[in-house]
Structures are given as structure tokens and as C-alpha cells.
Design an enzyme around this catalytic site. Sequence first.
Site, short mmCIF file in Angstrom:
data_model
loop_
_atom_site.label_atom_id
_atom_site.label_comp_id
_atom_site.label_asym_id
_atom_site.label_seq_id
_atom_site.Cartn_x
_atom_site.Cartn_y
_atom_site.Cartn_z
N GLU A 125 -13.93 -20.44 27.61
CA GLU A 125 -13.13 -21.25 28.53
C GLU A 125 -12.51 -20.41 29.65
OE1 GLU A 125 -11.07 -24.56 26.93
OE2 GLU A 125 -12.30 -24.55 25.12
N ARG B 287 0.85 -1.20 0.00
CA ARG B 287 0.00 0.00 0.00
C ARG B 287 0.89 1.25 0.00
NH1 ARG B 287 -4.80 2.35 -1.24
NH2 ARG B 287 -5.35 3.98 0.26
N GLY C 206 -9.40 1.99 5.84
CA GLY C 206 -10.73 1.84 5.21
C GLY C 206 -10.94 0.45 4.64
N SER D 230 -10.79 -13.33 30.48
CA SER D 230 -9.46 -12.85 30.89
C SER D 230 -9.45 -12.55 32.40
CB SER D 230 -9.07 -11.58 30.11
OG SER D 230 -8.76 -11.93 28.78
C1 FAD Z 1 -18.49 -18.85 21.02
C2 FAD Z 1 -18.59 -19.44 22.39
C3 FAD Z 1 -18.40 -20.82 22.56
C4 FAD Z 1 -18.53 -21.41 23.83
N1 FAD Z 1 -18.42 -22.76 23.95
C5 FAD Z 1 -18.68 -23.34 25.16
C6 FAD Z 1 -18.70 -24.77 25.28
O1 FAD Z 1 -18.48 -25.51 24.31
N2 FAD Z 1 -19.01 -25.30 26.50
C7 FAD Z 1 -19.28 -24.54 27.60
O2 FAD Z 1 -19.56 -25.08 28.66
N3 FAD Z 1 -19.25 -23.16 27.50
C8 FAD Z 1 -18.97 -22.56 26.32
N4 FAD Z 1 -18.96 -21.18 26.21
C9 FAD Z 1 -19.27 -20.37 27.39
C10 FAD Z 1 -18.07 -19.60 27.95
O3 FAD Z 1 -17.19 -20.48 28.57
C11 FAD Z 1 -18.63 -18.51 28.87
O4 FAD Z 1 -19.24 -17.53 28.04
C12 FAD Z 1 -17.56 -17.90 29.75
O5 FAD Z 1 -17.12 -18.82 30.70
C13 FAD Z 1 -18.05 -16.62 30.46
O6 FAD Z 1 -19.28 -16.83 31.07
P1 FAD Z 1 -20.46 -15.75 30.84
O7 FAD Z 1 -20.53 -15.50 29.38
O8 FAD Z 1 -21.67 -16.26 31.50
O9 FAD Z 1 -19.96 -14.42 31.53
P2 FAD Z 1 -20.17 -13.98 33.08
O10 FAD Z 1 -19.65 -15.05 33.96
O11 FAD Z 1 -21.57 -13.52 33.26
O12 FAD Z 1 -19.19 -12.74 33.16
C14 FAD Z 1 -19.57 -11.42 32.83
C15 FAD Z 1 -18.39 -10.49 33.13
O13 FAD Z 1 -18.12 -10.51 34.54
C16 FAD Z 1 -16.77 -10.87 34.78
N5 FAD Z 1 -16.68 -11.66 36.02
C17 FAD Z 1 -17.46 -12.73 36.37
N6 FAD Z 1 -17.06 -13.20 37.57
C18 FAD Z 1 -16.03 -12.43 37.97
C19 FAD Z 1 -15.20 -12.41 39.14
N7 FAD Z 1 -15.34 -13.30 40.12
N8 FAD Z 1 -14.24 -11.47 39.22
C20 FAD Z 1 -14.07 -10.56 38.22
N9 FAD Z 1 -14.82 -10.53 37.08
C21 FAD Z 1 -15.79 -11.45 36.98
C22 FAD Z 1 -16.36 -11.68 33.56
O14 FAD Z 1 -14.96 -11.70 33.38
C23 FAD Z 1 -17.09 -10.93 32.45
O15 FAD Z 1 -16.35 -9.80 32.07
C24 FAD Z 1 -18.80 -20.58 24.96
C25 FAD Z 1 -18.95 -19.18 24.79
C26 FAD Z 1 -18.86 -18.62 23.53
C27 FAD Z 1 -19.06 -17.14 23.38
#
Ligand code: FAD
Length: 380
Positions: free
Chosen positions: A363, A268, A340, A366
Site C-alpha cells: 500500500e 533468560r 540464537g 516508505s
Molecule cells: C504481500 C503483498 C501484498 C500486496 N497486496 C496488494 C493488493 O492486494 N493489491 C494491490 O494492488 N497491490 C498489492 N501489493 C503491491 C504493493 O502495493 C506494491 O508492491 C508496492 O506498491 C510497491 O510497488 P513495487 O513492488 O512495484 O515497487 P517499485 O514501485 O518498483 O519500487 C521499487 C523501489 O523504488 C522506490 N521508488 C519507486 N518510485 C519512487 C519514487 N518516485 N521516489 C523514490 N523512491 C521510489 C520504492 O520505494 C522501492 O524502494 C502487495 C504487495 C505485497 C508484497
Amino acid sequence: MNFETSEVTEQIRDAAKNFAEQHIRPHVMTWDETQEFPVRVFKELGKLGMMGVLVPEEYGGAGMGYFEYKVVIEEIAKVCGSIGLSVAAHNSLCTGHITTFASEHQKQKYLSKLATGEWIGAWGLTEPNTGSDAGNMRCTATKDGNDWIINGTKNWITHGKSGDLAVVICRTGEPRTSGNATAFIVEKGTPGFRGGKKENKLGMRASETAEMIFDNCRISDTQRMGAIGEGFRQALKVLDGGRISIACLALGIAKGAYQASLKYSKERYQFDKPISSFQAISFKLADMATEIEAAELLILEACDLKNRHENVTKLAAMAKYYAAEVAVKVANDAVQIFAGYGYTKDFPVEKYYRDAKLCTIGEGTSEIQKIVISREVLRD
Ligand SMILES: Cc1cc2nc3c(=O)[nH]c(=O)nc-3n(C[C@H](O)[C@H](O)[C@H](O)COP(=O)(O)OP(=O)(O)OC[C@H]3O[C@@H](n4cnc5c(N)ncnc54)[C@H](O)[C@@H]3O)c2cc1C
């Protein structure tokens, strides 16, 4: 530490790379747009041993170690994060759980089907109200004679609809008590078990994510994995390996975004010069290259520990946390370098940008990785 790759590992890298270029790259954007989960691709990957990389040969797997597994996920994710995610979830969650914790009879019955890609596996821990707080699950399994009856919903499950078999972790004890969960293997077609809503996602759109619904689903006690009450502890161990997978996925996405940016920055021209000649761009490339290298070293160390059957909880969480954040940052910088054009679907970086974000969530977010790491370092 010597992380020099073996000839076998490089051959596997070439095989994964060639497959991804020939059979995945031409379809990436179509699958992404339509959210198609391309089952046939996983069957083909199964023929190459990539659906059972870590499964011992005696059960029909490739019998490889984590260095080989790393290159498979990395090379696929460089081309398509979604396919990388599905291969990772199949190998390390469902198949990994059965390889590690199933009885000999269960291994004989299920592993070769999974390892060859004949069957696709799902793994259900997360529920609508319990993600990070997975130990507080509400999906229950109740003993009834020699059977168990499962009731409840798992959501966000990779292959929740298309999976031929699911490992599901259910509550078998009182809420909020230790040792209150047990793992079970449930086959597709078992009465009372069905896939539910498929999620319409930001990224990873060709990897199926769906609910699994259990409504008085009766299974025999022979489908129980390990002891009653061991399920959550098993899940945490499975997640140690799973987090290495997601780190490899993130590494592949970051490398894909970086390589595309490096090439584009030389092609580019603005102000009669390639944009790579501007320090603002070349420093971005320097940061990307450095952070990718650092992420890879953490991943290699985690792979090495896992191969030696040592405790990998801290390193797996570090590798997953760091590589995921690097993938998001590198993909963000890649879109900036393409500017862009990077904001359009005609170039690959917008997809890396959308896909990378999953790595900081799936899984264990962060934030949860930092909880795991801090717990481990405070124990030292
Ligand atoms: C594309 C995709 C594929 C997936 N595949 C699977 C699968 O095959 N099997 C399976 O079982 N799950 C699966 N998941 C689920 C995934 O593991 C969860 O989304 C993840 O563990 C987070 O849980 P939650 O989305 O309910 O977020 P929440 O637990 O509701 O968290 C919300 C926010 O609060 C923060 N938080 C929560 N607790 C704390 C704490 N104690 N201290 C500080 N911060 C905190 C989190 O970091 C996050 O920022 C999948 C998710 C996605 C998006």
C-alpha cells in the site's frame, strides 16, 4: 484529543484477542511453513463481524468506526501478521472501495456477502511494471456496446486466486493522462478472468498473494464503479484508509514482538542474572516501548480524523510510514534479544521479523509515504 477507548471497543478487542488465541495461534507456524491460506478462518471471523467492521449495518456489516477496526487488526496481527494482512486487505481495500464508491444496487448485491465473510474480496491496482507508479497501468478496459472488455495482468494481489470478487482498476483512457482509469467489480468465474501465479514470500506466507489475469474478460457496464475516469482518484482515497490498516497491522506486529521480548528478557539468565538487568537489553526495551507508543498515537489521530470524515491523507501516510518502520526495528531488536533462539522457528520473533517488512512495502512503500507527507507539508 481524548483517545480513551470505549467499553464497546474493549469488548471488540477481547473478542478479536480470544479468537486469535484460540483459532489462529495454534496453527501459525504450520500455515507459515506450508503457505496455507486458511479460508475457513475468514469465514469464522465473518460470523464475528470482523470481515465487515466498517460496513454499515444496513448492508450486513458491523457498522463500527476506525477505533474498533484498529483493535481488530492489531489483536490479530499480534498473533499472526498474515491473517492480519488478509483481514485488513479484505476490509479496507475491496470492501472499503465498494462501501465508498459503489452504486446502491452494487452495495445491496455485494456488501453483505463480503461483510459476513461469505465472500472474500481482492483489490487489484498493482501490475508487473507499475507498483509505486500505479497511475501508469497497462491493464485496459475497452468499451464494447454496453459491455467492457478487460485485458491485462494485476500482480501481488492479496486473494488474487481465492477471492470471490475483485475490484480492479483499469486504464480506460490514454496512457499518462489524468482521469484515464476506471474501477470495476469482477466476480470469480467470469469468463476470461482467472488467478495466476501464487507468490512464494519471505513473510506473510499465510496471506495469499497472487496474479489476476484478464484475457478478453467481458463484463457489463453495470459492474463499473462510479464515473469513467474516476478510478485512480478513487484508489488514492481507498489507500488513505488502507494505510491506516497497514499501520494497525504494523502496530500489532511490533507489540507482539515487544511483548515476547519483555517476557523472555526476564526469563533468560546469563551471568546469573536475567538479561533484562543488562542495560544493553533494557534500553532496547525502552526504545521499543517508546516507539510503539508514538506509533499508536499517530494511528489514533488518523483513526479519529477518518471517523470525523476529515482529510486523512497526511496522517494516514505518517502513521503507516512510522508504524511500519517501528515494526521492522522492534522485530529486529526482538531477534537480537532472543539471539540464537530468536534465529530459530521454535520462537515467535523470527516470524515477526519476516512479516514486519511487508508493512514498509504494501500500500505504498516508505519512500512513497515520504513523498505523500512532504507534498502535504509543503502545501501547508
Ligand atoms: C504481500 C503483498 C501484498 C500486496 N497486496 C496488494 C493488493 O492486494 N493489491 C494491490 O494492488 N497491490 C498489492 N501489493 C503491491 C504493493 O502495493 C506494491 O508492491 C508496492 O506498491 C510497491 O510497488 P513495487 O513492488 O512495484 O515497487 P517499485 O514501485 O518498483 O519500487 C521499487 C523501489 O523504488 C522506490 N521508488 C519507486 N518510485 C519512487 C519514487 N518516485 N521516489 C523514490 N523512491 C521510489 C520504492 O520505494 C522501492 O524502494 C502487495 C504487495 C505485497 C508484497
